[in-house]
Design a protein around this motif. Structure first.
Motif, short mmCIF file in Angstrom:
data_model
loop_
_atom_site.label_atom_id
_atom_site.label_comp_id
_atom_site.label_asym_id
_atom_site.label_seq_id
_atom_site.Cartn_x
_atom_site.Cartn_y
_atom_site.Cartn_z
N GLU A 1 0.83 -1.21 0.00
CA GLU A 1 0.00 0.00 0.00
C GLU A 1 0.86 1.25 0.00
OE1 GLU A 1 -3.68 1.88 2.65
OE2 GLU A 1 -2.19 0.58 3.60
N ALA A 2 1.92 1.25 0.81
CA ALA A 2 2.82 2.39 0.86
C ALA A 2 3.55 2.55 -0.47
CB ALA A 2 3.82 2.22 1.99
N ARG A 3 4.03 1.46 -1.03
CA ARG A 3 4.77 1.57 -2.31
C ARG A 3 3.87 2.08 -3.43
NH1 ARG A 3 6.45 -3.44 -0.54
NH2 ARG A 3 5.45 -4.54 -2.29
N ALA A 4 2.60 1.70 -3.41
CA ALA A 4 1.67 2.21 -4.42
C ALA A 4 1.50 3.72 -4.27
CB ALA A 4 0.33 1.49 -4.31
N SER A 5 1.39 4.18 -3.03
CA SER A 5 1.26 5.62 -2.79
C SER A 5 2.52 6.36 -3.22
CB SER A 5 0.99 5.86 -1.30
OG SER A 5 0.91 7.26 -1.02
N ILE A 6 3.68 5.80 -2.88
CA ILE A 6 4.95 6.41 -3.29
C ILE A 6 5.00 6.55 -4.81
CG2 ILE A 6 7.46 6.09 -3.38
CD1 ILE A 6 7.18 4.53 -0.69
N ALA A 7 4.59 5.50 -5.51
CA ALA A 7 4.64 5.52 -6.97
C ALA A 7 3.74 6.61 -7.55
CB ALA A 7 4.25 4.16 -7.52
N VAL A 8 2.57 6.84 -6.93
CA VAL A 8 1.67 7.90 -7.42
C VAL A 8 2.29 9.27 -7.20
CG1 VAL A 8 -0.57 9.00 -7.13
CG2 VAL A 8 -0.41 6.50 -7.11
N TRP A 9 2.79 9.52 -5.98
CA TRP A 9 3.43 10.82 -5.73
C TRP A 9 4.63 11.03 -6.64
CZ3 TRP A 9 0.88 14.39 -3.39
CH2 TRP A 9 0.05 14.12 -2.30
N ALA A 10 5.44 9.98 -6.82
CA ALA A 10 6.62 10.10 -7.67
C ALA A 10 6.25 10.36 -9.12
CB ALA A 10 7.47 8.84 -7.55
N GLY A 11 5.22 9.66 -9.60
CA GLY A 11 4.78 9.87 -10.98
C GLY A 11 4.32 11.28 -11.22
N ALA A 12 3.62 11.87 -10.25
CA ALA A 12 3.14 13.24 -10.40
C ALA A 12 4.29 14.24 -10.36
CB ALA A 12 2.13 13.56 -9.30
N ALA A 13 5.31 13.94 -9.56
CA ALA A 13 6.43 14.87 -9.44
C ALA A 13 7.38 14.81 -10.63
CB ALA A 13 7.21 14.57 -8.15
N GLY A 14 7.56 13.61 -11.20
CA GLY A 14 8.42 13.46 -12.38
C GLY A 14 9.87 13.86 -12.14
N LEU A 15 10.41 13.53 -10.99
CA LEU A 15 11.78 13.93 -10.66
C LEU A 15 12.78 12.92 -11.21
CD1 LEU A 15 11.15 14.88 -6.92
CD2 LEU A 15 11.51 16.47 -8.83
N PRO A 16 13.80 13.37 -11.93
CA PRO A 16 14.74 12.43 -12.53
C PRO A 16 15.62 11.71 -11.52
CG PRO A 16 15.48 14.69 -12.88
CD PRO A 16 14.10 14.78 -12.31
N ASN A 17 15.77 12.25 -10.32
CA ASN A 17 16.64 11.64 -9.31
C ASN A 17 15.88 10.79 -8.30
OD1 ASN A 17 15.47 14.05 -8.29
ND2 ASN A 17 16.98 14.11 -6.63
N LEU A 18 14.58 10.57 -8.53
CA LEU A 18 13.76 9.76 -7.62
C LEU A 18 13.53 8.39 -8.22
CD1 LEU A 18 12.15 9.58 -5.00
CD2 LEU A 18 10.20 10.61 -6.20
N ARG A 19 14.07 7.37 -7.59
CA ARG A 19 14.00 6.00 -8.08
C ARG A 19 12.69 5.34 -7.66
NH1 ARG A 19 17.74 7.83 -10.26
NH2 ARG A 19 16.09 7.70 -11.80
N PRO A 20 12.29 4.26 -8.34
CA PRO A 20 11.09 3.52 -7.94
C PRO A 20 11.25 2.94 -6.54
CG PRO A 20 11.77 2.90 -10.16
CD PRO A 20 12.88 3.73 -9.59
N PRO A 21 10.14 2.80 -5.81
CA PRO A 21 10.23 2.30 -4.42
C PRO A 21 10.63 0.84 -4.35
CG PRO A 21 7.94 2.52 -5.09
CD PRO A 21 8.76 3.14 -6.18
N LEU A 22 11.44 0.52 -3.36
CA LEU A 22 11.87 -0.84 -3.11
C LEU A 22 11.02 -1.47 -2.01
CD1 LEU A 22 15.77 -0.41 -2.90
CD2 LEU A 22 14.40 -1.07 -4.91
N ALA A 23 10.89 -2.79 -2.06
CA ALA A 23 10.18 -3.54 -1.02
C ALA A 23 11.16 -3.95 0.08
CB ALA A 23 9.49 -4.75 -1.62
N LEU A 24 11.86 -2.98 0.62
CA LEU A 24 12.87 -3.25 1.63
C LEU A 24 12.20 -3.45 2.98
CD1 LEU A 24 16.11 -1.09 2.11
CD2 LEU A 24 14.87 -2.08 4.03
N ASP A 25 12.55 -4.56 3.63
CA ASP A 25 12.07 -4.88 4.96
C ASP A 25 13.30 -5.07 5.85
OD1 ASP A 25 11.05 -6.00 7.30
OD2 ASP A 25 9.62 -7.29 6.25
N VAL A 26 13.43 -4.25 6.90
CA VAL A 26 14.62 -4.35 7.73
C VAL A 26 14.71 -5.68 8.46
CG1 VAL A 26 14.97 -1.87 8.04
CG2 VAL A 26 13.47 -3.11 9.62
N LEU A 27 13.61 -6.43 8.52
CA LEU A 27 13.61 -7.74 9.16
C LEU A 27 13.95 -8.87 8.19
CD1 LEU A 27 10.44 -7.36 11.43
CD2 LEU A 27 12.85 -7.19 12.11
N ASP A 28 14.13 -8.53 6.92
CA ASP A 28 14.40 -9.54 5.89
C ASP A 28 15.63 -9.12 5.08
OD1 ASP A 28 14.42 -11.43 3.88
OD2 ASP A 28 12.56 -10.75 2.94
#
Length: 210
Positions: A72-99
């Motif tokens: 859910e968070a990554r989907a939200s990040i992708a929407v905000w990032a798509g609207a901003a169109g910043l060249p230095n903003l990478r796609p969100p990772l599914a990083l889990d500090v427990l994994d």
């Protein structure tokens, strides 16, 4: 997505966080003073993605990679990032500090973690420190933001109430002792170098890889 912040959905499908709107400018001022001009940054537990867009936009020399274990968070990040169109903003990772299998390859110039340490089990803090110890080079920065317990500082009534509400929701959650967090960091080769008082009884703790 684990949060105590009342999120609202935008018409585009992103999540809007009142806390992110309040704290992004104070956090950005600290980051601007301490981050290098260039390099890769990974943001752990990036939540709605509003911080990622704000910080990547303000710091164009940095390659900003947001991450969150929540789809859910990554989907939200992708929407905000798509609207901003910043060249230095990478796609969100599914990083889990427990994994550890989900952790990206370094090196990163910095790791940022906002409002995760108290809304997660202690093992997540230990995982964050292991991650930072692995991906940061010597001198690399780990910056954390949130409320902490400090032996020499009286606990604000608002933070005491917040701590109770966290533990009522999940006994494994709660405000962490600053010195215990620093000890967990030290075990992974990270030294606490700076403590910055922030609005609403929050702190930013800055650690450097040694």
């Amino acid at each position: 997505m684990q949060t105590m912040d009342p999120m609202t959905a935008t018409p585009e499908g992103a999540l809007a966080s009142p806390a992110a709107a309040r704290n992004r400018e104070p956090i950005l001022r600290v980051l601007t003073a301490h981050l290098p001009a260039r390099g890769r940054v990974v943001e752990v537990a990036a939540g709605s993605g509003e911080h990622a867009v704000a910080f990547a936009g303000a710091l164009p020399g940095l390659e900003w990679t947001p991450s969150d274990p929540s789809a859910e968070a990554r989907a939200s990040i992708a929407v905000w990032a798509g609207a901003a169109g910043l060249p230095n903003l990478r796609p969100p990772l599914a990083l889990d500090v427990l994994d550890e299998a989900s952790w990206p390859e370094g090196p990163f110039a910095a790791v940022l973690c906002v409002n995760m340490i108290h809304i997660s089990p202690w093992a997540a803090t230990e995982g964050l420190m292991r991650l930072a110890g692995r991906v940061l080079p010597v001198g690399g920065l780990l910056a954390t933001y949130g409320p902490y317990l400090e032996a020499e500082v009286p606990l604000a009534a608002s933070n005491a109430a917040f701590d109770e509400s966290l533990k009522a929701r999940d006994p494994a959650w709660g405000l962490r002792d600053r010195d215990e967090v620093a000890a967990a960091a030290k075990a992974e080769g990270l030294a606490l170098t700076w403590r910055v008082e922030m609005p609403a009884n929050n702190l930013m703790l800055l650690f450097r890889r040694v």
